[in-house]
Scaffold this motif. Structure first.
Motif, PDB file in Angstrom:
ATOM      1  N   ALA A   1      28.607  77.482 -61.646  1.00 44.58           N
ATOM      2  CA  ALA A   1      28.672  76.951 -63.011  1.00 44.58           C
ATOM      3  C   ALA A   1      29.975  76.187 -63.212  1.00 44.58           C
ATOM      4  O   ALA A   1      29.990  75.127 -63.845  1.00 44.58           O
ATOM      5  CB  ALA A   1      28.550  78.080 -64.032  1.00 44.58           C
ATOM      6  N   GLY A   2      31.057  76.683 -62.665  1.00 43.80           N
ATOM      7  CA  GLY A   2      32.338  75.982 -62.770  1.00 43.80           C
ATOM      8  C   GLY A   2      32.307  74.663 -62.024  1.00 43.80           C
ATOM      9  O   GLY A   2      32.818  73.649 -62.499  1.00 43.80           O
TER      10      GLY A   2
ATOM     11  N   ALA B   1      29.697  72.870 -61.472  1.00 45.88           N
ATOM     12  CA  ALA B   1      28.804  71.954 -62.187  1.00 45.88           C
ATOM     13  C   ALA B   1      29.520  71.285 -63.360  1.00 45.88           C
ATOM     14  O   ALA B   1      29.158  70.175 -63.752  1.00 45.88           O
ATOM     15  CB  ALA B   1      27.572  72.705 -62.678  1.00 45.88           C
ATOM     16  N   ARG B   2      30.542  71.932 -63.903  1.00 47.14           N
ATOM     17  CA  ARG B   2      31.281  71.367 -65.038  1.00 47.14           C
ATOM     18  C   ARG B   2      32.335  70.352 -64.599  1.00 47.14           C
ATOM     19  O   ARG B   2      32.794  69.559 -65.392  1.00 47.14           O
ATOM     20  CB  ARG B   2      31.943  72.483 -65.846  1.00 47.14           C
ATOM     21  CG  ARG B   2      30.968  73.290 -66.680  1.00 47.14           C
ATOM     22  CD  ARG B   2      31.691  74.215 -67.637  1.00 47.14           C
ATOM     23  NE  ARG B   2      32.490  75.226 -66.956  1.00 47.14           N
ATOM     24  CZ  ARG B   2      32.055  76.438 -66.621  1.00 47.14           C
ATOM     25  NH1 ARG B   2      30.823  76.784 -66.888  1.00 47.14           N
ATOM     26  NH2 ARG B   2      32.849  77.296 -66.019  1.00 47.14           N
ATOM     27  N   ARG B   3      32.744  70.401 -63.334  1.00 46.19           N
ATOM     28  CA  ARG B   3      33.765  69.474 -62.839  1.00 46.19           C
ATOM     29  C   ARG B   3      33.135  68.106 -62.563  1.00 46.19           C
ATOM     30  O   ARG B   3      32.027  68.021 -62.045  1.00 46.19           O
ATOM     31  CB  ARG B   3      34.393  70.008 -61.559  1.00 46.19           C
ATOM     32  CG  ARG B   3      35.339  71.166 -61.800  1.00 46.19           C
ATOM     33  CD  ARG B   3      36.143  71.491 -60.562  1.00 46.19           C
ATOM     34  NE  ARG B   3      35.351  72.046 -59.485  1.00 46.19           N
ATOM     35  CZ  ARG B   3      35.114  73.338 -59.310  1.00 46.19           C
ATOM     36  NH1 ARG B   3      35.601  74.221 -60.148  1.00 46.19           N
ATOM     37  NH2 ARG B   3      34.393  73.754 -58.302  1.00 46.19           N
ATOM     38  N   PRO B   4      33.845  67.057 -62.867  1.00 44.53           N
ATOM     39  CA  PRO B   4      33.306  65.720 -62.581  1.00 44.53           C
ATOM     40  C   PRO B   4      33.294  65.464 -61.075  1.00 44.53           C
ATOM     41  O   PRO B   4      34.114  66.017 -60.344  1.00 44.53           O
ATOM     42  CB  PRO B   4      34.275  64.780 -63.297  1.00 44.53           C
ATOM     43  CG  PRO B   4      35.547  65.541 -63.387  1.00 44.53           C
ATOM     44  CD  PRO B   4      35.157  66.992 -63.498  1.00 44.53           C
TER      45      PRO B   4
END
Length: 66
Positions: A46-47, A49-52
């Motif tokens: 999940a982390g 997936a949040r990073r560009p």
């Protein structure tokens, strides 16, 4: 990856419930450990997936030096 991890977590929860009903204490302990690892993997995914995304550019070939 997150949907697959959620599916694995759900399956493990059902297996844990069955192991508790059958009083398979060693199995419950193993499933608890696996659940902990799956949940950590979910948090990592999940982390990520949040990073560009990182843009690396298009590779090029070098010109021979003359």
């Amino acid at each position: 990856m997150l949907p697959r991890l959620a599916e694995i977590e759900k399956d493990l929860a059902l297996r844990r419930k069955r192991a508790e009903e059958e009083q398979w204490l060693g199995e419950v302990e193993g499933i608890d450990l696996t659940l902990t690892l799956v949940r950590a993997k979910q948090a990592d995914a999940a982390g990520a997936a949040r990073r560009p995304p990182v843009v690396l550019g298009i590779p090029t070939t070098r010109r021979p030096s003359q």
